[in-house]
Design a protein around this motif. Structure first.
Motif, PDB file in Angstrom:
ATOM      1  N   ALA A 156       0.832  -1.210   0.000  1.00 55.00           N
ATOM      2  CA  ALA A 156       0.000   0.000   0.000  1.00 55.00           C
ATOM      3  C   ALA A 156       0.861   1.253   0.000  1.00 55.00           C
ATOM      4  O   ALA A 156       0.543   2.258   0.635  1.00 55.00           O
ATOM      5  N   ALA A 157       1.976   1.190  -0.721  1.00 53.44           N
ATOM      6  CA  ALA A 157       2.936   2.298  -0.757  1.00 53.44           C
ATOM      7  C   ALA A 157       2.342   3.512  -1.455  1.00 53.44           C
ATOM      8  O   ALA A 157       1.440   3.412  -2.290  1.00 53.44           O
ATOM      9  N   LEU A 158       2.894   4.666  -1.131  1.00 57.87           N
ATOM     10  CA  LEU A 158       2.478   5.927  -1.716  1.00 57.87           C
ATOM     11  C   LEU A 158       3.250   6.165  -3.006  1.00 57.87           C
ATOM     12  O   LEU A 158       4.481   6.045  -3.040  1.00 57.87           O
ATOM     13  N   ASP A 159       2.549   6.494  -4.083  1.00 59.94           N
ATOM     14  CA  ASP A 159       3.177   6.828  -5.361  1.00 59.94           C
ATOM     15  C   ASP A 159       3.276   8.345  -5.451  1.00 59.94           C
ATOM     16  O   ASP A 159       2.264   9.038  -5.565  1.00 59.94           O
ATOM     17  N   ILE A 160       4.500   8.883  -5.374  1.00 61.94           N
ATOM     18  CA  ILE A 160       4.694  10.331  -5.420  1.00 61.94           C
ATOM     19  C   ILE A 160       5.131  10.800  -6.817  1.00 61.94           C
ATOM     20  O   ILE A 160       5.521  11.951  -6.982  1.00 61.94           O
ATOM     21  N   GLY A 161       5.054   9.889  -7.789  1.00 64.39           N
ATOM     22  CA  GLY A 161       5.376  10.270  -9.154  1.00 64.39           C
ATOM     23  C   GLY A 161       6.859  10.362  -9.446  1.00 64.39           C
ATOM     24  O   GLY A 161       7.262  10.995 -10.421  1.00 64.39           O
ATOM     25  N   VAL A 162       7.687   9.736  -8.618  1.00 63.93           N
ATOM     26  CA  VAL A 162       9.145   9.765  -8.778  1.00 63.93           C
ATOM     27  C   VAL A 162       9.648   8.338  -8.913  1.00 63.93           C
ATOM     28  O   VAL A 162       9.130   7.423  -8.258  1.00 63.93           O
ATOM     29  N   ASP A 163      10.654   8.143  -9.747  1.00 64.20           N
ATOM     30  CA  ASP A 163      11.229   6.818  -9.983  1.00 64.20           C
ATOM     31  C   ASP A 163      12.158   6.448  -8.825  1.00 64.20           C
ATOM     32  O   ASP A 163      13.382   6.459  -8.939  1.00 64.20           O
ATOM     33  N   VAL A 164      11.562   6.125  -7.688  1.00 59.93           N
ATOM     34  CA  VAL A 164      12.321   5.771  -6.489  1.00 59.93           C
ATOM     35  C   VAL A 164      11.453   4.872  -5.623  1.00 59.93           C
ATOM     36  O   VAL A 164      10.219   4.977  -5.633  1.00 59.93           O
ATOM     37  N   ILE A 165      12.093   3.971  -4.900  1.00 61.50           N
ATOM     38  CA  ILE A 165      11.426   3.166  -3.884  1.00 61.50           C
ATOM     39  C   ILE A 165      12.077   3.484  -2.543  1.00 61.50           C
ATOM     40  O   ILE A 165      13.301   3.430  -2.410  1.00 61.50           O
ATOM     41  N   LEU A 166      11.267   3.844  -1.577  1.00 65.74           N
ATOM     42  CA  LEU A 166      11.718   4.107  -0.220  1.00 65.74           C
ATOM     43  C   LEU A 166      11.103   3.054   0.690  1.00 65.74           C
ATOM     44  O   LEU A 166       9.880   2.875   0.697  1.00 65.74           O
ATOM     45  N   ALA A 167      11.963   2.362   1.436  1.00 58.43           N
ATOM     46  CA  ALA A 167      11.483   1.320   2.346  1.00 58.43           C
ATOM     47  C   ALA A 167      12.125   1.492   3.715  1.00 58.43           C
ATOM     48  O   ALA A 167      13.250   1.985   3.837  1.00 58.43           O
ATOM     49  N   LEU A 168      11.376   1.070   4.720  1.00 57.27           N
ATOM     50  CA  LEU A 168      11.847   1.084   6.106  1.00 57.27           C
ATOM     51  C   LEU A 168      12.122  -0.353   6.519  1.00 57.27           C
ATOM     52  O   LEU A 168      11.269  -1.228   6.324  1.00 57.27           O
ATOM     53  N   GLY A 169      13.313  -0.600   7.069  1.00 53.92           N
ATOM     54  CA  GLY A 169      13.697  -1.947   7.471  1.00 53.92           C
ATOM     55  C   GLY A 169      13.962  -2.046   8.957  1.00 53.92           C
ATOM     56  O   GLY A 169      14.365  -1.067   9.603  1.00 53.92           O
ATOM     57  N   HIS A 170      13.729  -3.240   9.510  1.00 52.62           N
ATOM     58  CA  HIS A 170      13.945  -3.498  10.931  1.00 52.62           C
ATOM     59  C   HIS A 170      14.728  -4.800  11.065  1.00 52.62           C
ATOM     60  O   HIS A 170      14.321  -5.837  10.523  1.00 52.62           O
ATOM     61  N   VAL A 171      15.852  -4.733  11.759  1.00 51.92           N
ATOM     62  CA  VAL A 171      16.683  -5.921  11.934  1.00 51.92           C
ATOM     63  C   VAL A 171      17.076  -6.022  13.400  1.00 51.92           C
ATOM     64  O   VAL A 171      17.397  -5.021  14.045  1.00 51.92           O
ATOM     65  N   THR A 172      16.999  -7.240  13.946  1.00 50.15           N
ATOM     66  CA  THR A 172      17.349  -7.485  15.343  1.00 50.15           C
ATOM     67  C   THR A 172      18.333  -8.646  15.406  1.00 50.15           C
ATOM     68  O   THR A 172      18.424  -9.443  14.457  1.00 50.15           O
ATOM     69  N   PRO A 173      19.076  -8.789  16.503  1.00 56.87           N
ATOM     70  CA  PRO A 173      19.945  -9.964  16.630  1.00 56.87           C
ATOM     71  C   PRO A 173      19.133 -11.244  16.461  1.00 56.87           C
ATOM     72  O   PRO A 173      18.104 -11.432  17.103  1.00 56.87           O
ATOM     73  N   GLY A 174      19.568 -12.087  15.560  1.00 51.32           N
ATOM     74  CA  GLY A 174      18.861 -13.328  15.284  1.00 51.32           C
ATOM     75  C   GLY A 174      17.792 -13.221  14.217  1.00 51.32           C
ATOM     76  O   GLY A 174      17.227 -14.229  13.795  1.00 51.32           O
ATOM     77  N   GLN A 175      17.498 -11.993  13.746  1.00 51.57           N
ATOM     78  CA  GLN A 175      16.527 -11.786  12.673  1.00 51.57           C
ATOM     79  C   GLN A 175      17.182 -10.943  11.574  1.00 51.57           C
ATOM     80  O   GLN A 175      16.993  -9.731  11.510  1.00 51.57           O
ATOM     81  N   PRO A 176      17.998 -11.577  10.724  1.00 53.30           N
ATOM     82  CA  PRO A 176      18.723 -10.831   9.689  1.00 53.30           C
ATOM     83  C   PRO A 176      17.786 -10.254   8.635  1.00 53.30           C
ATOM     84  O   PRO A 176      16.619 -10.655   8.519  1.00 53.30           O
ATOM     85  N   LEU A 177      18.318  -9.335   7.883  1.00 55.73           N
ATOM     86  CA  LEU A 177      17.575  -8.641   6.846  1.00 55.73           C
ATOM     87  C   LEU A 177      18.326  -8.798   5.539  1.00 55.73           C
ATOM     88  O   LEU A 177      19.557  -8.729   5.513  1.00 55.73           O
ATOM     89  N   GLU A 178      17.600  -9.029   4.448  1.00 58.37           N
ATOM     90  CA  GLU A 178      18.233  -9.273   3.153  1.00 58.37           C
ATOM     91  C   GLU A 178      17.896  -8.151   2.168  1.00 58.37           C
ATOM     92  O   GLU A 178      16.803  -7.573   2.203  1.00 58.37           O
ATOM     93  N   ILE A 179      18.850  -7.873   1.277  1.00 59.87           N
ATOM     94  CA  ILE A 179      18.623  -6.996   0.133  1.00 59.87           C
ATOM     95  C   ILE A 179      18.977  -7.804  -1.111  1.00 59.87           C
ATOM     96  O   ILE A 179      20.120  -8.233  -1.260  1.00 59.87           O
ATOM     97  N   PRO A 180      18.011  -8.041  -1.998  1.00 62.63           N
ATOM     98  CA  PRO A 180      18.301  -8.858  -3.177  1.00 62.63           C
ATOM     99  C   PRO A 180      19.209  -8.143  -4.161  1.00 62.63           C
ATOM    100  O   PRO A 180      19.276  -6.914  -4.200  1.00 62.63           O
ATOM    101  N   ALA A 181      19.906  -8.932  -4.965  1.00 65.24           N
ATOM    102  CA  ALA A 181      20.820  -8.383  -5.969  1.00 65.24           C
ATOM    103  C   ALA A 181      20.034  -7.715  -7.094  1.00 65.24           C
ATOM    104  O   ALA A 181      18.910  -8.109  -7.416  1.00 65.24           O
TER     105      ALA A 181
END
Length: 257
Positions: A156-181
């Motif tokens: 349900a992201a907001l489309d502001i008419g710009v070619d960009v994706i902004l995301a908020l991430g949360h990572v804790t010890p034991g719960q790693p976070l991935e960024i795909p290639a």
């Protein structure tokens, strides 16, 4: 190997006065760093702390897409078109300055410092009708991303008419976070708070702390983020960026979060 930089918090611009304490990731106002003018459509990433009962008096903007993310305390918005709203943590505000708008941004608390992020993007189309929108979002769970801004339909992201994706991430010890290639495209990864180790192909462990950023200009390897202390991050996926100018010339890009 993908070209990347580590930008440390201590390298950011600063400005302090009786009511405001700011950290600038890019050149802004009296702070100018020719090496950090922008990152594709991303023009400003300011971390503001505003004292109680103070704020930014009525002032103009034009042809900017501005996203504001409160962290602590509510922010009051009033503008020249008669809008009034309070924006709280867990909400974002988008203001399209378009052909021109004036607004006031104020900390109405009598005791609490307002801590927020102010993010400016270059518009894809200039001279549009100004608009202001407030939207709530669900905080990401540990080990996950929550997309806040995107031209694509996700979270349900907001489309502001710009070619960009902004995301908020949360990572804790034991719960790693991935960024795909991604084969092409830029990545600006900013640590809002906490400590993370980043690993990837041909990348040794890189420690990032609050205020640090990791930047890829064109092409991103698979990245694995491991928390040393619970952390929250802002992630900007953009078209490819020229390391010298900060400009993008790619019309589109594709990514998955």
């Amino acid at each position: 190997m993908n070209h990347f930089e580590i930008r440390r918090s201590v390298e950011r611009g600063t400005m302090r006065n009786a009511w405001l304490d700011v950290r600038f990731s890019f050149s802004f106002d009296d702070y100018v760093d020719p090496r950090r003018m922008r990152f594709g459509p991303l023009l400003a990433l300011n971390e503001d702390r505003v004292q109680p009962g103070t704020g930014f008096a009525m002032h103009p903007h034009r042809d900017l897409e501005i996203v504001m993310l409160p962290r602590i305390g509510a922010v009051e918005h009033r503008d020249s078109e008669g809008r009034e709203m309070l924006v709280h943590p867990g909400e974002l505000q988008w203001m399209r300055a378009g052909h021109g708008i004036r607004h006031r941004q104020w900390n109405i608390s009598s005791h609490e410092v307002d801590h927020h992020f102010q993010i400016w993007f270059a518009p894809s189309v200039t001279g549009q009708e100004p608009t202001v929108e407030r939207r709530s979002y669900l905080a990401p769970t540990a080990g996950a991303w929550r997309t806040l801004v995107s031209p694509q339909s996700q979270d349900a992201a907001l489309d502001i008419g710009v070619d960009v994706i902004l995301a908020l991430g949360h990572v804790t010890p034991g719960q790693p976070l991935e960024i795909p290639a991604r084969i092409t495209g830029g990545l600006y990864l900013h640590v809002m708070q906490g400590q993370v180790e980043v690993q990837g192909a041909d990348i040794d462990r890189v420690l990032l702390e609050s205020g640090d950023a990791m930047v890829f200009f064109d092409g991103v390897p698979q990245l694995h983020l491991q928390a040393l202390a619970s952390a929250e991050l802002l992630r900007f996926d953009t078209p490819a960026v020229d390391p010298e100018t900060g400009l993008s010339d790619s019309p589109t890009f594709h990514t998955n979060i």
